[in-house]
Structures are given as structure tokens and as C-alpha cells.
Design a protein around this motif. Sequence first.
Motif, PDB file in Angstrom:
ATOM      1  N   GLY A  45      49.788  20.275  -9.117  1.00  0.00           N
ATOM      2  CA  GLY A  45      50.395  19.048  -9.263  1.00  0.00           C
ATOM      3  C   GLY A  45      50.255  18.332  -8.180  1.00  0.00           C
ATOM      4  N   ARG A  46      49.280  18.199  -7.194  1.00  0.00           N
ATOM      5  CA  ARG A  46      49.482  17.748  -6.370  1.00  0.00           C
ATOM      6  C   ARG A  46      47.769  16.884  -6.259  1.00  0.00           C
ATOM      7  NH1 ARG A  46      49.796  18.971  -1.302  1.00  0.00           N
ATOM      8  NH2 ARG A  46      50.163  21.252  -0.959  1.00  0.00           N
ATOM      9  N   ASN A  47      46.705  17.329  -7.036  1.00  0.00           N
ATOM     10  CA  ASN A  47      45.330  16.851  -6.490  1.00  0.00           C
ATOM     11  C   ASN A  47      45.199  15.325  -7.178  1.00  0.00           C
ATOM     12  OD1 ASN A  47      44.215  19.750  -6.053  1.00  0.00           O
ATOM     13  ND2 ASN A  47      45.358  20.455  -8.498  1.00  0.00           N
ATOM     14  N   TRP A  48      44.500  14.855  -6.836  1.00  0.00           N
ATOM     15  CA  TRP A  48      43.765  13.284  -7.287  1.00  0.00           C
ATOM     16  C   TRP A  48      42.230  13.134  -6.657  1.00  0.00           C
ATOM     17  CZ3 TRP A  48      43.405   9.249  -3.146  1.00  0.00           C
ATOM     18  CH2 TRP A  48      42.748   9.813  -1.858  1.00  0.00           C
ATOM     19  N   VAL A  49      41.696  12.440  -7.516  1.00  0.00           N
ATOM     20  CA  VAL A  49      40.406  11.839  -7.581  1.00  0.00           C
ATOM     21  C   VAL A  49      40.189  10.710  -7.016  1.00  0.00           C
ATOM     22  CG1 VAL A  49      40.031  13.780  -9.285  1.00  0.00           C
ATOM     23  CG2 VAL A  49      40.033  11.168 -10.303  1.00  0.00           C
ATOM     24  N   GLU A  50      39.382   9.422  -6.152  1.00  0.00           N
ATOM     25  CA  GLU A  50      39.321   8.543  -5.326  1.00  0.00           C
ATOM     26  C   GLU A  50      38.453   8.636  -6.802  1.00  0.00           C
ATOM     27  OE1 GLU A  50      38.863   9.364  -1.741  1.00  0.00           O
ATOM     28  OE2 GLU A  50      38.191   7.156  -1.623  1.00  0.00           O
ATOM     29  N   VAL A  51      38.080   7.283  -7.223  1.00  0.00           N
ATOM     30  CA  VAL A  51      36.926   6.088  -7.915  1.00  0.00           C
ATOM     31  C   VAL A  51      36.534   5.242  -6.807  1.00  0.00           C
ATOM     32  CG1 VAL A  51      36.300   5.421 -10.685  1.00  0.00           C
ATOM     33  CG2 VAL A  51      38.427   7.147 -10.043  1.00  0.00           C
ATOM     34  N   LYS A  52      35.517   5.239  -7.089  1.00  0.00           N
ATOM     35  CA  LYS A  52      34.951   3.706  -7.002  1.00  0.00           C
ATOM     36  C   LYS A  52      34.548   2.744  -7.486  1.00  0.00           C
ATOM     37  CE  LYS A  52      32.613   1.631  -2.869  1.00  0.00           C
ATOM     38  NZ  LYS A  52      33.845   2.068  -1.819  1.00  0.00           N
ATOM     39  N   VAL A  53      34.862   2.157  -7.638  1.00  0.00           N
ATOM     40  CA  VAL A  53      34.629   0.597  -8.304  1.00  0.00           C
ATOM     41  C   VAL A  53      33.732   0.056  -8.056  1.00  0.00           C
ATOM     42  CG1 VAL A  53      35.697  -0.700 -10.195  1.00  0.00           C
ATOM     43  CG2 VAL A  53      36.764   1.505  -9.373  1.00  0.00           C
ATOM     44  N   GLU A  54      33.005  -1.183  -8.557  1.00  0.00           N
ATOM     45  CA  GLU A  54      32.385  -2.334  -8.292  1.00  0.00           C
ATOM     46  C   GLU A  54      32.281  -3.282  -9.411  1.00  0.00           C
ATOM     47  OE1 GLU A  54      27.940  -1.646  -5.147  1.00  0.00           O
ATOM     48  OE2 GLU A  54      27.393  -2.310  -7.477  1.00  0.00           O
ATOM     49  N   THR A 110      27.338 -12.413 -13.450  1.00  0.00           N
ATOM     50  CA  THR A 110      26.511 -13.108 -14.097  1.00  0.00           C
ATOM     51  C   THR A 110      24.718 -12.813 -13.487  1.00  0.00           C
ATOM     52  OG1 THR A 110      28.065 -14.424 -15.330  1.00  0.00           O
ATOM     53  CG2 THR A 110      25.455 -14.899 -16.076  1.00  0.00           C
ATOM     54  N   SER A 111      25.228 -13.630 -11.775  1.00  0.00           N
ATOM     55  CA  SER A 111      23.720 -13.074 -11.020  1.00  0.00           C
ATOM     56  C   SER A 111      23.488 -11.559 -10.654  1.00  0.00           C
ATOM     57  CB  SER A 111      23.399 -14.553 -10.425  1.00  0.00           C
ATOM     58  OG  SER A 111      24.706 -14.322  -9.605  1.00  0.00           O
ATOM     59  N   GLY A 112      24.391 -11.172 -10.879  1.00  0.00           N
ATOM     60  CA  GLY A 112      24.239  -9.807 -10.253  1.00  0.00           C
ATOM     61  C   GLY A 112      24.714  -9.763  -8.617  1.00  0.00           C
ATOM     62  N   ASP A 113      24.928 -10.305  -8.215  1.00  0.00           N
ATOM     63  CA  ASP A 113      25.923 -10.308  -7.180  1.00  0.00           C
ATOM     64  C   ASP A 113      27.315  -9.681  -7.101  1.00  0.00           C
ATOM     65  OD1 ASP A 113      24.037 -11.409  -5.405  1.00  0.00           O
ATOM     66  OD2 ASP A 113      25.233 -13.734  -6.528  1.00  0.00           O
ATOM     67  N   VAL A 114      27.913  -8.480  -6.620  1.00  0.00           N
ATOM     68  CA  VAL A 114      28.878  -7.971  -5.963  1.00  0.00           C
ATOM     69  C   VAL A 114      29.673  -8.918  -5.417  1.00  0.00           C
ATOM     70  CG1 VAL A 114      29.820  -6.297  -4.608  1.00  0.00           C
ATOM     71  CG2 VAL A 114      27.461  -5.348  -5.416  1.00  0.00           C
ATOM     72  N   ILE A 115      30.825  -9.189  -6.658  1.00  0.00           N
ATOM     73  CA  ILE A 115      32.178  -9.745  -6.186  1.00  0.00           C
ATOM     74  C   ILE A 115      33.590  -9.156  -5.586  1.00  0.00           C
ATOM     75  CG2 ILE A 115      31.026 -11.710  -7.524  1.00  0.00           C
ATOM     76  CD1 ILE A 115      34.357 -10.069  -9.471  1.00  0.00           C
ATOM     77  N   GLY A 116      33.316  -7.749  -5.590  1.00  0.00           N
ATOM     78  CA  GLY A 116      34.280  -7.411  -5.087  1.00  0.00           C
ATOM     79  C   GLY A 116      33.720  -5.583  -5.606  1.00  0.00           C
ATOM     80  N   VAL A 117      34.658  -4.216  -4.527  1.00  0.00           N
ATOM     81  CA  VAL A 117      34.594  -3.218  -4.576  1.00  0.00           C
ATOM     82  C   VAL A 117      35.733  -2.942  -4.348  1.00  0.00           C
ATOM     83  CG1 VAL A 117      32.589  -3.067  -4.044  1.00  0.00           C
ATOM     84  CG2 VAL A 117      34.514  -3.434  -2.401  1.00  0.00           C
ATOM     85  N   ALA A 118      36.122  -1.721  -4.784  1.00  0.00           N
ATOM     86  CA  ALA A 118      37.295  -1.229  -5.092  1.00  0.00           C
ATOM     87  C   ALA A 118      37.762   0.736  -4.948  1.00  0.00           C
ATOM     88  CB  ALA A 118      38.928  -1.437  -5.786  1.00  0.00           C
ATOM     89  N   ASP A 119      38.671   0.834  -4.158  1.00  0.00           N
ATOM     90  CA  ASP A 119      38.926   2.651  -4.367  1.00  0.00           C
ATOM     91  C   ASP A 119      40.369   2.765  -4.864  1.00  0.00           C
ATOM     92  OD1 ASP A 119      36.664   3.404  -2.241  1.00  0.00           O
ATOM     93  OD2 ASP A 119      37.667   2.744  -0.954  1.00  0.00           O
ATOM     94  N   VAL A 120      39.901   3.828  -6.035  1.00  0.00           N
ATOM     95  CA  VAL A 120      40.783   3.308  -6.996  1.00  0.00           C
ATOM     96  C   VAL A 120      41.474   4.562  -6.930  1.00  0.00           C
ATOM     97  CG1 VAL A 120      41.989   3.372  -8.855  1.00  0.00           C
ATOM     98  CG2 VAL A 120      40.183   1.673  -8.415  1.00  0.00           C
ATOM     99  N   GLY A 121      42.675   5.549  -6.336  1.00  0.00           N
ATOM    100  CA  GLY A 121      43.512   6.901  -6.109  1.00  0.00           C
ATOM    101  C   GLY A 121      43.823   7.297  -7.523  1.00  0.00           C
ATOM    102  N   TYR A 122      43.680   8.331  -8.176  1.00  0.00           N
ATOM    103  CA  TYR A 122      44.441   8.702  -9.119  1.00  0.00           C
ATOM    104  C   TYR A 122      45.242   9.953  -9.587  1.00  0.00           C
ATOM    105  CZ  TYR A 122      45.461   8.438 -14.498  1.00  0.00           C
ATOM    106  OH  TYR A 122      45.879   8.042 -16.006  1.00  0.00           O
ATOM    107  N   ASN A 123      45.896  10.342  -9.527  1.00  0.00           N
ATOM    108  CA  ASN A 123      46.214  11.469  -9.788  1.00  0.00           C
ATOM    109  C   ASN A 123      46.132  11.790 -11.322  1.00  0.00           C
ATOM    110  OD1 ASN A 123      47.889  11.292  -7.259  1.00  0.00           O
ATOM    111  ND2 ASN A 123      49.852   9.791  -8.716  1.00  0.00           N
ATOM    112  N   LEU A 124      45.655  13.020 -11.246  1.00  0.00           N
ATOM    113  CA  LEU A 124      45.017  14.203 -12.689  1.00  0.00           C
ATOM    114  C   LEU A 124      46.117  14.957 -12.843  1.00  0.00           C
ATOM    115  CD1 LEU A 124      41.285  13.569 -12.331  1.00  0.00           C
ATOM    116  CD2 LEU A 124      42.525  12.433 -13.865  1.00  0.00           C
ATOM    117  N   PRO A 125      45.533  15.299 -13.801  1.00  0.00           N
ATOM    118  CA  PRO A 125      46.992  16.286 -14.649  1.00  0.00           C
ATOM    119  C   PRO A 125      46.394  17.756 -14.085  1.00  0.00           C
ATOM    120  CG  PRO A 125      45.823  15.773 -16.090  1.00  0.00           C
ATOM    121  CD  PRO A 125      45.930  14.979 -15.367  1.00  0.00           C
ATOM    122  N   ASP A 126      46.456  19.329 -13.622  1.00  0.00           N
ATOM    123  CA  ASP A 126      45.919  20.438 -12.828  1.00  0.00           C
ATOM    124  C   ASP A 126      45.102  20.256 -14.688  1.00  0.00           C
ATOM    125  OD1 ASP A 126      46.788  20.321 -10.799  1.00  0.00           O
ATOM    126  OD2 ASP A 126      48.556  21.270 -11.740  1.00  0.00           O
TER     127      ASP A 126
END
Lengths: 158, 186
Positions: free
Chosen positions: A129-138, A142-158
Motif C-alpha cells: 500500500g505504500r510502493n511507488w515508482v519514479e518516472v523520468k520524463v524528457e 522540433t530541433s531535438g533540443d531538450v526543453i524540460g525534464v521531470a521526475d514524476v512520482g506515482y503510487n502504484l497498486p500492489d
Amino acid sequence: MNISNPSPPHPVAPRFGEIETGTELPAIELCYSQPVIDRYALASLDMNPVHTNEEWAARAQVFGMPETVGHGMMTMSSLASVVSRAWGPVSANGGSIRFVNATFTKPVRVGETVVAKGYVKKKHHHGEGRNWVEVKVEARDTSGDVIGVADVGYNLPD
Amino acid sequence: MQTPDRLNRYIETQRQKDFERQFHLGWEQYETWEEATVGERADASHTFTVADDDVASYNRACGETDPLYVDPEYAGVHSPTGELLQHPIFVTAVAFYCIGSSGIGSWIRTPGARNPGQQIEINEPFGVGEVITTTITTRQKFVQRGKHYLTMFMEFRNQDGVLKATWDCSLILPATRADVGRFVHA
């Protein structure tokens, strides 16, 4: 809208025990046209003219260029959408987004098509009931340059 | 003058219609980097009563088309909450509405501000009909490589005191009111 379809509530998130680090989430794409930015300004109530007023932006050059740019919070929204579209901001089986930490690396010019994608970076084992994952998003423009990055935490069901 | 009239065609909610869309109006009252006091804590000047159309409008602006995000009737039957799914960054609209154009945190409206990154935690989605109060603590201000950073911690609670979300909000700002004025009058 037809709501007679008896399909169960959705979306559904994967179970913590079944997901593996490295699992990729589907990419999302959004064109940052001026009308799209204008709509975001109204929806977010952030009417800063650096996003909406081309003449002012040309004079002020807040980002060192004479044009309007997308909102940082719009970039953050695109980053978060990778996870929320895949698993839901809340899921029908008990999943939910717990945090979004974003860093912005490049202003998004009008007309850029932003593509954001992510993968499961780390599983956090904290017990039933307390497990979660960290998702890395980028997100890239259009030119392929990185404009932002994020770590997103998500509570997942067991 | 600062917000083009063309935006009016995209107005979807009464809140958007009523909200002050001239970003620079009252800028003389905005809190500045120079004036902000670390440790100061206060409620923002407005509360936000959550409505379906606020949520749907934000979702649409983020490109959502799934009826779970934009059709309250469909979402009422099919979504896990019985309400529209809510984009996780919807809190942006709540914050901008609550803070308004004067008092603590009003530097979020500073012309010339740049956004380096943000941290948002979500305990649970805002519910339709909930009345959200935003409590702001000025957290940190510093200068790094000549840039003036200001950070506030926002807590979003409903009418029962339940903490729904937090936002650690940072911006790079013009330091003084005179610096802000140069952007206002650009």
C-alpha cells in the motif's frame, strides 16, 4: 456523449510487482502554436505578455529573443501528461500521481512541436500500500533540443 | 493593453471572463524580490471554488481530448473519482487565481520573470465544489550567477483543512520595482 457503455472505470495503472525499471511510457506530442499558448494562458490564468503579446515580447526580450514563448507550466504539463495519460492522474485500481518535479532547460518558441517521453527510472519498495515508482520524463522541441525534464512520482497498486 | 483581445475568443468559463487579464494592471502593488521577507506566511487573497468547467478547460489546454478529461457526464460514470480526471498541473490555475495582484506571492505575476523549474506534490485531486485556500510561506531568496531567485511554498487546503497539494514555486525575477518597471514599460 454515449454513456450507456458498461465498461468499468478506467484508466488502470500497472501493478507495482509487475512493472520493471526501464519500462517506457507512450510519448505524447503537442504543437505549441500561438492559439494553443493563448488557450493555456486563459486556462491557467497566467496572462504574462511574454506568452501572448508579440509586440511586447519583441521589445522586452525576456529570454533574449524577440518573440513569445510557451509557459514553463505548459512544459511542465506536457511532461506530466506522459504519466497521467498512460496511467491516469488517479487510476481505477488505486494508483495516483504523488509529485512532479520539473526543470526547464530551454524556452519553447511558438510553432515548436514538443515531444515528451518517459520511462520507469526507479522502484521504491516501502511495503504493501505504500510502493511507488519514479518516472523520468524528457521533452524535446522540433530541433531535438531538450526543453524540460521531470521526475514524476506515482503510487502504484500492489 | 498587454493581453491581446484575440484571447477573448477562447474564454470558456465565467472565471476566465471575470479574471483580470491585463497582467500589468496594478503592478505597482506586486511584491518584488527586494521586498519579499523570508519566513513570512499568510493566506492568499482569494479562495478558489472548484468547478467542472475550470478542470475541463485546463485539461483541454493541455491537449486532453479523452471524455474522462473533458466530459463531466461521461466522467461521472466512468472515472475512478466520479468526476473529471484532473490534470496534475491544474493547481497552476488555482494558484494564479488565489494570489491575485497584491500581497504575499504576487511576484508570481512579475513581468520579466523566468521559470527555472517547479516542484508540485499532490495528495489528492481537488474535488468539484471544494473551496480551496492557498497558504503561502516565503521560503528562500538568493542571488546565483547574477540571477535573483525567489521561492515560496504554497499549501492548498479545502474547506475542511485537508491538505490537497503543495507547490514549491521558484522564479528568477527582476530584483527591484524599478527593474520590474522597465519590463512593464518595454
